[in-house]
Every structure is written in structure tokens, then in C-alpha cells.
Design a protein around this motif. Structure first.
Motif, PDB file in Angstrom:
ATOM      1  N   LEU A   7       0.819  -1.199   0.000  1.00 37.91           N
ATOM      2  CA  LEU A   7       0.000   0.000   0.000  1.00 37.91           C
ATOM      3  C   LEU A   7       0.857   1.255   0.000  1.00 37.91           C
ATOM      4  CD1 LEU A   7      -2.735  -1.012   2.629  1.00 37.91           C
ATOM      5  CD2 LEU A   7      -2.917  -1.051   0.149  1.00 37.91           C
ATOM      6  N   VAL A   8       1.887   1.270   0.816  1.00 39.97           N
ATOM      7  CA  VAL A   8       2.754   2.446   0.896  1.00 39.97           C
ATOM      8  C   VAL A   8       3.423   2.738  -0.440  1.00 39.97           C
ATOM      9  CG1 VAL A   8       4.852   3.366   1.956  1.00 39.97           C
ATOM     10  CG2 VAL A   8       3.156   2.207   3.364  1.00 39.97           C
ATOM     11  N   LEU A   9       3.955   1.696  -1.075  1.00 42.01           N
ATOM     12  CA  LEU A   9       4.641   1.907  -2.344  1.00 42.01           C
ATOM     13  C   LEU A   9       3.684   2.361  -3.438  1.00 42.01           C
ATOM     14  CD1 LEU A   9       7.390  -0.804  -2.718  1.00 42.01           C
ATOM     15  CD2 LEU A   9       7.614   1.616  -2.235  1.00 42.01           C
ATOM     16  N   PHE A  10       2.452   1.859  -3.423  1.00 36.76           N
ATOM     17  CA  PHE A  10       1.477   2.310  -4.417  1.00 36.76           C
ATOM     18  C   PHE A  10       1.178   3.787  -4.233  1.00 36.76           C
ATOM     19  CE2 PHE A  10      -0.537  -2.036  -5.369  1.00 36.76           C
ATOM     20  CZ  PHE A  10       0.193  -2.121  -6.531  1.00 36.76           C
ATOM     21  N   LEU A  11       1.013   4.192  -2.960  1.00 34.35           N
ATOM     22  CA  LEU A  11       0.672   5.581  -2.707  1.00 34.35           C
ATOM     23  C   LEU A  11       1.814   6.523  -3.047  1.00 34.35           C
ATOM     24  CD1 LEU A  11      -1.231   5.178   0.688  1.00 34.35           C
ATOM     25  CD2 LEU A  11      -2.215   5.674  -1.554  1.00 34.35           C
ATOM     26  N   LEU A  12       3.038   6.091  -2.790  1.00 30.57           N
ATOM     27  CA  LEU A  12       4.187   6.950  -3.020  1.00 30.57           C
ATOM     28  C   LEU A  12       4.726   6.837  -4.433  1.00 30.57           C
ATOM     29  CD1 LEU A  12       6.199   6.435   0.298  1.00 30.57           C
ATOM     30  CD2 LEU A  12       4.561   8.239  -0.270  1.00 30.57           C
ATOM     31  N   GLY A  13       4.487   5.665  -5.066  1.00 34.82           N
ATOM     32  CA  GLY A  13       5.104   5.430  -6.362  1.00 34.82           C
ATOM     33  C   GLY A  13       4.461   6.193  -7.490  1.00 34.82           C
ATOM     34  N   GLY A  14       3.102   6.279  -7.483  1.00 36.15           N
ATOM     35  CA  GLY A  14       2.423   6.935  -8.582  1.00 36.15           C
ATOM     36  C   GLY A  14       2.569   6.158  -9.859  1.00 36.15           C
ATOM     37  N   THR A  15       2.274   6.808 -10.957  1.00 39.45           N
ATOM     38  CA  THR A  15       2.391   6.192 -12.265  1.00 39.45           C
ATOM     39  C   THR A  15       3.596   6.734 -12.979  1.00 39.45           C
ATOM     40  OG1 THR A  15       0.956   7.864 -13.204  1.00 39.45           O
ATOM     41  CG2 THR A  15      -0.088   5.844 -12.452  1.00 39.45           C
ATOM     42  N   GLY A  16       4.030   6.020 -14.000  1.00 44.23           N
ATOM     43  CA  GLY A  16       5.218   6.432 -14.729  1.00 44.23           C
ATOM     44  C   GLY A  16       5.187   5.920 -16.129  1.00 44.23           C
ATOM     45  N   PRO A  17       6.317   5.861 -16.798  1.00 41.45           N
ATOM     46  CA  PRO A  17       6.365   5.354 -18.154  1.00 41.45           C
ATOM     47  C   PRO A  17       5.963   3.902 -18.230  1.00 41.45           C
ATOM     48  CG  PRO A  17       8.358   6.564 -17.570  1.00 41.45           C
ATOM     49  CD  PRO A  17       7.589   6.363 -16.312  1.00 41.45           C
ATOM     50  N   ALA A  18       5.843   3.423 -19.442  1.00 39.07           N
ATOM     51  CA  ALA A  18       5.349   2.064 -19.660  1.00 39.07           C
ATOM     52  C   ALA A  18       6.281   1.027 -19.073  1.00 39.07           C
ATOM     53  CB  ALA A  18       5.181   1.805 -21.147  1.00 39.07           C
ATOM     54  N   SER A  19       5.688  -0.072 -18.643  1.00 44.31           N
ATOM     55  CA  SER A  19       6.463  -1.203 -18.177  1.00 44.31           C
ATOM     56  C   SER A  19       6.610  -2.198 -19.301  1.00 44.31           C
ATOM     57  CB  SER A  19       5.768  -1.820 -16.969  1.00 44.31           C
ATOM     58  OG  SER A  19       6.526  -2.861 -16.456  1.00 44.31           O
ATOM     59  N   ALA A  20       7.044  -3.401 -18.945  1.00 42.66           N
ATOM     60  CA  ALA A  20       7.386  -4.394 -19.951  1.00 42.66           C
ATOM     61  C   ALA A  20       6.157  -4.963 -20.638  1.00 42.66           C
ATOM     62  CB  ALA A  20       8.164  -5.515 -19.279  1.00 42.66           C
ATOM     63  N   HIS A  21       6.405  -5.803 -21.658  1.00 43.64           N
ATOM     64  CA  HIS A  21       5.388  -6.475 -22.453  1.00 43.64           C
ATOM     65  C   HIS A  21       4.781  -5.454 -23.412  1.00 43.64           C
ATOM     66  CE1 HIS A  21       3.557 -10.536 -22.206  1.00 43.64           C
ATOM     67  NE2 HIS A  21       2.678  -9.991 -23.019  1.00 43.64           N
ATOM     68  N   ALA A  22       5.234  -5.453 -24.644  1.00 40.08           N
ATOM     69  CA  ALA A  22       4.871  -4.412 -25.597  1.00 40.08           C
ATOM     70  C   ALA A  22       3.379  -4.370 -25.861  1.00 40.08           C
ATOM     71  CB  ALA A  22       5.623  -4.635 -26.909  1.00 40.08           C
ATOM     72  N   ALA A  23       2.833  -3.173 -25.922  1.00 43.32           N
ATOM     73  CA  ALA A  23       1.450  -2.939 -26.329  1.00 43.32           C
ATOM     74  C   ALA A  23       1.464  -1.867 -27.402  1.00 43.32           C
ATOM     75  CB  ALA A  23       0.599  -2.509 -25.140  1.00 43.32           C
ATOM     76  N   LEU A  24       0.556  -1.980 -28.355  1.00 38.67           N
ATOM     77  CA  LEU A  24       0.502  -1.032 -29.463  1.00 38.67           C
ATOM     78  C   LEU A  24       0.039   0.327 -28.959  1.00 38.67           C
ATOM     79  CD1 LEU A  24       0.781  -0.623 -32.534  1.00 38.67           C
ATOM     80  CD2 LEU A  24      -1.643  -1.232 -32.726  1.00 38.67           C
ATOM     81  N   ARG A  25       0.837   1.353 -29.236  1.00 35.28           N
ATOM     82  CA  ARG A  25       0.509   2.703 -28.803  1.00 35.28           C
ATOM     83  C   ARG A  25      -0.141   3.512 -29.922  1.00 35.28           C
ATOM     84  NH1 ARG A  25       5.404   5.921 -26.414  1.00 35.28           N
ATOM     85  NH2 ARG A  25       4.905   4.657 -24.579  1.00 35.28           N
ATOM     86  N   ALA A  26       0.312   3.353 -31.156  1.00 37.36           N
ATOM     87  CA  ALA A  26      -0.229   4.152 -32.260  1.00 37.36           C
ATOM     88  C   ALA A  26       0.058   3.460 -33.579  1.00 37.36           C
ATOM     89  CB  ALA A  26       0.383   5.554 -32.257  1.00 37.36           C
ATOM     90  N   THR A  27      -0.766   3.764 -34.585  1.00 39.60           N
ATOM     91  CA  THR A  27      -0.548   3.273 -35.940  1.00 39.60           C
ATOM     92  C   THR A  27      -0.561   4.449 -36.898  1.00 39.60           C
ATOM     93  OG1 THR A  27      -2.895   2.936 -36.468  1.00 39.60           O
ATOM     94  CG2 THR A  27      -1.744   1.122 -35.368  1.00 39.60           C
ATOM     95  N   ASP A  28       0.204   4.365 -37.953  1.00 40.58           N
ATOM     96  CA  ASP A  28       0.219   5.373 -39.008  1.00 40.58           C
ATOM     97  C   ASP A  28       0.189   4.635 -40.346  1.00 40.58           C
ATOM     98  OD1 ASP A  28       0.398   7.628 -40.538  1.00 40.58           O
ATOM     99  OD2 ASP A  28       2.558   7.960 -40.173  1.00 40.58           O
TER     100      ASP A  28
END
Length: 590
Positions: A7-28
Motif C-alpha cells: 500500500l505504501v509503495l502504491f501511494l508513493l510510487g504513482g504512475t510512470g512510463p510504460a512497463s514491460a510487455h509491448a502494447a501497441l501505442r499508435a498506428t500510421d
């Protein structure tokens, strides 16, 4: 303790850049877009670096024929992109693109999207991209990974137990070492053989082609598995030498254990995403702590059933297990934060739900460990009391011998039955405590095997942080969503198609227009047309589109679809007073 720290780490960590396991972000071009002129290439952008396959792109023209494209490559040298060049001239209509890449953490990812040149086609080519992995290949691959986890835990944990506890009868533990080594070798070879069909989505027989072998041996996941096999060979020589010299697992063995753990860190989620050096270190320590604890518990259980083990030896392993649990908690909390990134991901993603299941299993494991420590403490107390009693008896017997005079002259006569009492038959001290300790350790081993099974599933699941990043980075679709729904009521002339246009195809208010085309391809007039939408994943619907006849087409300017996802669109066409048919298609609302 584990949950509180989480719980403490979730509250203090917040969100950040992407983690592992590629997901499609955009297509052109963007999914569903309508372009005035044909593009020269197709570019995909992912949340992390990806590896390309020979068949990473399949592009179908409006007639369903596959286009000849260039070789897949990274756009502008950026490892998180994939690009393919299209032919110089593209006809007007809708094109379907199926793609497949391999994440930096070694897992295949695939999908499909469409774009149109000039205007959308009346009919769109359908392309079944298939599952990300062939079901048989995926099952065999995951079984091999699970066996590898079990085997490395048995190998490292047993060796550590032998070094720390020095059991008097180590023959059965040498058999455990052999079983762990051979199982890990077999599982690693299976992973190496199945690697190519796992990446390409083929069946297990796809491993037999020469191209598959070459691709595996030259790719990073294959190189990691080869490194693991090399370390296992060195470990076998080291273990044989120690067995011949009757020496315990030394510093060289510890270095080999660290090397084996690094091969897991280099081939799984820790090898991509944020904070890679810290993540790989944490992953290796996590695996080592798991192996020392669970593998050591297995060795302890076997020893308690097969051989004598002093209370002091059990106490020493209990201390090592406590340190392992501490390392597991710290590294597990960090990896959970890195994989999730937010509270919503804990319940809103598959990764989060699996992590919750693992957390519950770990809590059970800690409860069983606490019980084992209690019985270990009682066994140590009984052992100390027994040792103190034995020492007192020895001192008393020595005092008695000092008071008995030596016989004078001649051979001594044998003592009578009361002169020197016979030593009592040895009774194992703390038998009740040993039995209770066996039961609690057995429970730990069983729950630990379940934890490893959930861990295997976690390593092949898209982390919640990456899923959220991909969803946040997906641009809004420019242009309308166009779906063609063929129908046939089974009467002469009672067939055709309904072209449904949803604009803009996003969450919120949309306009919907539906044109009915008859057998001759011209616009047809029907007595009734109904369309409804259902979102099974959220148990929403059916939502009636409330179409009205606009004179030549059916429409509604205020269709509200509140949640993004894959909606099931049910189209009901009534061609006469008694003839009607319903067809269902999937539409994506972003």
C-alpha cells in the motif's frame, strides 16, 4: 506486513512510463482512417522495443488479395517501432493490416487494423489474425516454463540447504540435486525447441524447420536459453567435484546460482520497460530468494522424513528462510508496483487479478512459515534440554567412577547386574515437534508450488502499467467506423447487405446511419431495420440505436455508447411482413 508495504509503495510510487510487455501505442495510418492519397508505408509504435519477424506484416487489398510489401524494419532506427513499405500505387478502398512482433521481454504480440484510401469499401476483407500463440504450443511452452521454475528452485534450494545444515546423510539430497538438474536441462531444451513456433504462432511441428532453428539461435531469447544450458553444464561439473570431495556448496556454486537467476531476469518482464538495471537485479534476487526458501523447504521435508537432523541444523535453515522471505517481500513489492502502476490496474486488468491471487497465496505461505518457525523453536528448546540432561548424566557417571576403588591384584570380576546400569535405548527427542514440523513444511511446499504456477502465468501476461499506457496513448480515430453486414432471409431476392456508419466511433454521442443494399447492389427499401449494441465484457446492453427511416436510409444522430471496447452490434432486417433475419458483428468503440 507485505500488504502494508504494498500500500505504501502504491501511494508513493504513482504512475510512470510504460512497463514491460509491448502494447501497441499508435498506428500510421490510424485505425479506421480515410486517406485522400495512398501512404508509402505503415508504421506501428509500441510501448517498448520489439523484435521483428519475417512475417510481421500482412496487408490485404479491398478484394482480399495479399499485397507484396517490403521487409519489416524499425522506423528511423527506433527499436519501439515497426515499419513496412507499401507498393507505389494503391487502389481506392479499405485495406486490412495484420501485424505480429515479439516484445523485448520475449512474448509475441499481434493484432490488426484497417485504413481506407479515397473512401471505404462497401465490403471489407476479413483477415483472421489467429491467437497470439498457437494453443498447443502455448500450453507446452508454459508447462516447460513452470517445470523450469520448479527445477531451479529444487537445484539451488537443495544445494543451499546442504551448505547451511550439513545433514549427516546427504545421499537423498544428492538425488534431489540430480532431479533438479536434469529437469531444468530438459525444460530449457524444450523452451529452446518451442521458441520459434511460440513467436510465430505456429503449431509445435513448426520447430522442425531449419529457419525456425536459425531464428531461435540468433535471437535474444534463444541466446539467453543457450547461456542457461552452458551454466548448467558448468554446474554439473562443479557438483560432481564437490560430491567426490565431500564438500558443501561454495562460493563458486553461489556464483553459478546467480548466473542462472540472471538468465530469467534477462528473458522476462524485467528486461524491458522502466528502471531495467534495478528491475533485473530485483528479479534475480526474487528468484534466488524463492529458490532458497522453497527448494530448501523441499530438502528439509525430505530430510525430516528420511534422515536424522539436529534441532540446531533446523534452526540454521529457519534463519536463512527468514532472510529469504524478507528479500521476497521487498523485491515482490517493487515488481508489483512496476507491473501495475495504479490502483485501478489491480482489479481492472488480468495482470492485477493474477497478482492479487498470488498475494493471497503468499499470505498463506507466510502463515505456514510462521507455524514452521514456531515448531522449529520448540524443537530447538527440546534439543537443548535433552543435551543438558545428557551432559548431567555423563558428569554423574564420571563422579561415580571416581568414588569406586580400583580392584587390588588379579583380574577384575565381571560386575553384577546392579553394579553398572545398562545404557538406555536411544529415544529420539522431540518426536512430537518433528511430526508437527513435517506437516507445516509440507503445507509450505504445496502452497509454494501453487505460487510458482501463478508466477508462470504472470510472466506471460501483459502488465497493467503497459496496458494503461497503451490505452492512454491510443489516438482518437479520425473518420467514421464503417461496417458491412451481409444478410439473407432465405427467400428469392431476400439477400443483400447493410452498411452501418458510426461517426466518430468514440465514447459518447455518435451519429449512426444505415444503408440497405439489395441483391443488385443498389439501395433497397425495407419495412423495418433495427440495430442494438451490447458490451459483454461489462455486461452492458442491449442499447437500442432507435433508428428512424430518413427516406432512403435509416439513422439517429444521438446514439450514446458510454464505454470503450468491443461492442456486439446486432442488425435485424425485415424485408417483408413475415421475413426477417438478424446478424451480429463486432465494432470497436474507442
Amino acid at each position: 506486513m507485505l500488504l502494508g508495504t504494498l500500500l505504501v509503495l502504491f501511494l508513493l510510487g504513482g504512475t510512470g512510463p510504460a512497463s514491460a510487455h509491448a502494447a501497441l501505442r499508435a498506428t500510421d495510418p490510424e485505425d479506421g482512417s480515410v486517406l485522400k492519397s495512398a501512404p508509402r508505408d505503415i508504421t506501428l509504435t509500441f510501448t517498448e522495443s520489439v523484435g521483428l519477424l519475417e512475417d510481421s506484416f500482412r496487408v490485404l487489398d479491398p478484394d482480399g488479395r495479399r499485397l507484396r510489401t517490403g521487409e519489416p524494419e524499425h522506423a528511423r532506427g527506433a527499436a519501439e517501432t515497426a515499419r513496412v513499405t507499401l507498393p507505389a500505387k494503391l487502389a481506392e478502398g479499405t485495406y486490412t493490416v495484420a501485424w505480429r512482433v515479439v516484445s523485448a521481454d520475449s512474448h509475441p504480440v499481434s493484432g490488426a487494423f484497417t485504413f481506407s484510401v479515397g473512401k471505404p469499401s462497401l465490403t471489407t476483407a476479413t483477415l483472421d489474425t489467429g491467437p497470439a500463440e498457437d494453443p498447443a504450443t502455448k500450453s507446452l511452452y508454459n508447462i516447460a516454463r513452470y517445470l523450469a521454475y520448479l527445477a531451479v528452485a529444487l537445484l539451488i534450494g537443495t544445494a543451499t540447504f546442504m551448505a547451511v545444515c550439513r545433514p549427516p546423510d546427504a545421499l537423498v539430497l544428492h538425488r534431489l540435486l540430480k532431479a533438479g538438474w536434469w529437469t531444468l536441462v530438459g525444460a530449457t531444451l524444450a523452451l529452446l525447441v518451442l521458441r520459434a513456433p511460440y513467436e510465430s504462432g505456429e503449431g509445435p511441428l513448426g520447430a522442425l524447420s531449419a529457419d525456425s532453428v536459425t531464428r531461435t539461435l540468433t535471437g535474444r531469447p534463444g541466446e539467453v536459453l543457450l547461456a542457461r544450458l552452458a551454466l548448467l553444464l558448468v554446474a554439473a561439473l562443479h557438483l560432481l567435484r564437490l560430491a567426490r570431495l565431500r564438500k558443501p556448496f561454495g562460493w563458486a556454486g553461489a556464483a553459478l546460482a546467480v548466473g542462472l537467476a540472471v538468465t530469467w531476469a534477462a528473458g522476462e518482464h524485467a528486461s524491458a520497460g522502466i528502471q531495467v538495471p534495478v528491475a533485473m537485479t530485483s528479479s534475480a534476487l526474487h528468484l534466488l530468494a524463492t529458490a532458497v526458501w522453497l527448494g530448501g523447504l523441499t530438502a528439509l521435508l525430505v530430510t525430516l522424513y528420511r534422515a536424522r537432523l539436529t534441532p540446531a541444523a533446523v534452526t540454521r535453515f529457519s534463519r536463512v528462510a527468514f532472510v529469504s522471505v524478507t528479500v521476497l517481500v521487498v523485491t515482490g513489492v517493487y515488481q508489483s508496483w512496476r507491473g501495475l502502476g495504479s490502483w485501478d490496474a489491480l482489479t481492472g486488468t488480468t495482470y492485477g487479478r493474477l497478482l492479487t491471487l498470488k498475494l493471497a497465496a503468499v499470505v498463506l505461505l507466510l502463515a505456514a512459515a510462521a507455524l514452521s518457525r514456531r515448531w522449529t523453536a520448540r524443537l530447538a528448546t527440546v534439543g537443548a534440554e535433552t543435551a543438558e540432561t545428557a551432559e548431567t548424566v555423563v558428569e554423574a557417571e564420571a563422579a561415580v567412577r571416581e568414588k569406586v576403588p580400583e580392584p587390588v591384584g588379579g583380574p577384575s570380576l565381571p560386575a553384577g547386574p546392579e553394579a553398572a546400569p545398562e545404557p538406555s535405548a536411544p529415544v529420539e527427542a522431540g518426536s512430537e515437534q518433528r511430526s508437527a514440523l513435517r506437516r507445516s513444511v509440507l503445507a509450505e511446499v504445496a502452497v509454494g508450488a501453487a505460487v510458482l504456477a501463478v508466477t508462470t502465468l504472470l510472466t506471460s501476461t501483459l502488465p497493467g502499467r503497459a496496458e494503461a499506457e497503451a490505452a492512454a496513448g491510443t489516438p482518437a480515430v479520425v473518420g467514421a467506423s464503417v461496417t458491412n453486414v451481409p444478410f439473407d432471409v432465405g427467400t428469392p431476392g431476400g439477400h443483400g447487405k447493410v452498411q452501418v456508419t458510426i461517426d466518430p466511433g468514440r465514447v459518447g454521442d455518435n451519429s449512426i446511419e444505415a444503408l440497405v443494399y439489395g441483391p443488385d447492389g443498389g439501395v433497397s427499401v425495407v419495412p423495418e431495420l433495427r440495430i442494438s449494441f451490447t458490451l459483454p465484457a461489462k455486461d452492458i446492453g442491449p442499447v437500442d440505436a432507435e433508428l428512424t427511416d430518413k427516406g432512403g436510409y435509416w439513422g439517429n444522430s444521438f446514439l450514446n455508447l458510454p464505454i470503450a471496447g468491443k461492442w456486439e452490434m446486432k442488425v435485424t432486417v425485415r424485408t417483408t411482413e413475415v421475413d426477417q433475419v438478424s446478424e451480429t458483428r463486432t465494432v470497436v468503440i474507442r
